[in-house]
Motif scaffolding. Structure first.
Motif: not given
Length: 244
Positions: A149-158
């Motif tokens: 939903x958010x527009x961020x610099x980094x997405x961390x997916x586990x």
């Protein structure tokens, strides 16, 4: 550069799990975090998201550390955990509203971003459902929608593919590619090596808390002297060697 991990040593007790770990992640790339169970993948992620404090070394996100500016740092990444974490008393709508509030999104912006995600993951008609009504796969979809939903610099997916059906997996991969094209960086910890080989630009190989290799598939093939090997073949070779 979006993420800079420099000489990170850390863990849960006096005995460090991570030992002098250094790597960078740049905008517009998907980086796979690869390693056996216990290699330090989850510990690395917990340090990046601020659940653990480094014993030594530093972590900077867009040149800002968690200590220097807690709010700016935390709003620069979004985290998708391995297992869904939902509030049993909150509906899907309320989960989304809480996420938007956490990142300072106004209602109009949040609605504009939410609708296509809900439609993409077929959750539009379930806004007023409580988590008890969702299957495991649907809970994972809720977590994906909240994280993206958010527009961020980094997405961390586990381990993002756990519990997803093939259609939802395809939708999720398409979403990752979209955010990559928009310039975001993605750090993905996964044992789904065939998918990682298809979609990751680079890989970080952890073993016993140390970064033993990093680079593209061709660079890893050269590094380990395994020309033409797949990512999975490289992984299995390293796994067997570590158990000897």
């Amino acid at each position: 550069m979006i993420l800079d991990v420099n000489n990170l040593t850390g863990g849960y007790s006096r005995e460090p799990v991570l030992k002098d770990l250094s790597f960078q992640i740049n905008e517009g790339e998907i980086v796979g975090l690869i390693g056996l169970n216990g290699a330090g993948k989850s510990t690395t992620i917990k340090h990046i998201i601020g659940l653990l404090q480094p014993m030594s070394g530093s972590i900077h996100l867009n040149d800002v550390s968690l200590i220097e500016d807690n709010q700016t740092y935390r709003q620069s990444f979004s985290y998708l955990p391995e297992l869904p974490v939902l509030y049993e008393e909150l509906t899907l709508r309320e989960h989304l509203e809480l996420t938007a509030l956490s990142y300072g999104l106004d209602k109009e912006t949040a609605i504009r971003r939410i609708q296509p995600l809900l439609e993409q993951f077929r959750l539009w008609e379930r806004l007023d459902w409580l988590p008890i009504h969702f299957s495991k796969g649907m809970k994972q979809k809720v977590m994906i929608v909240c994280a993206f939903l958010v527009d961020t610099s980094l997405y961390i997916v586990d381990e993002p593919f756990l519990g997803l059906d093939p259609l939802a997996t395809n939708d999720f991969i398409h979403l990752l590619e979209e955010r990559k094209q928009e310039g975001s960086a993605i750090l993905m910890s996964t044992h789904e090596l065939q998918r990682a080989e298809q979609y990751c630009d680079r890989y970080l190989f952890l073993q016993s808390g140390r970064l033993i290799a990093q680079g593209s598939l061709s660079e890893l093939q050269t590094h380990f002297g395994l020309p033409q090997a797949s990512l999975e073949e490289i992984y299995l070779t390293l796994a067997k060697e570590s158990l000897q």
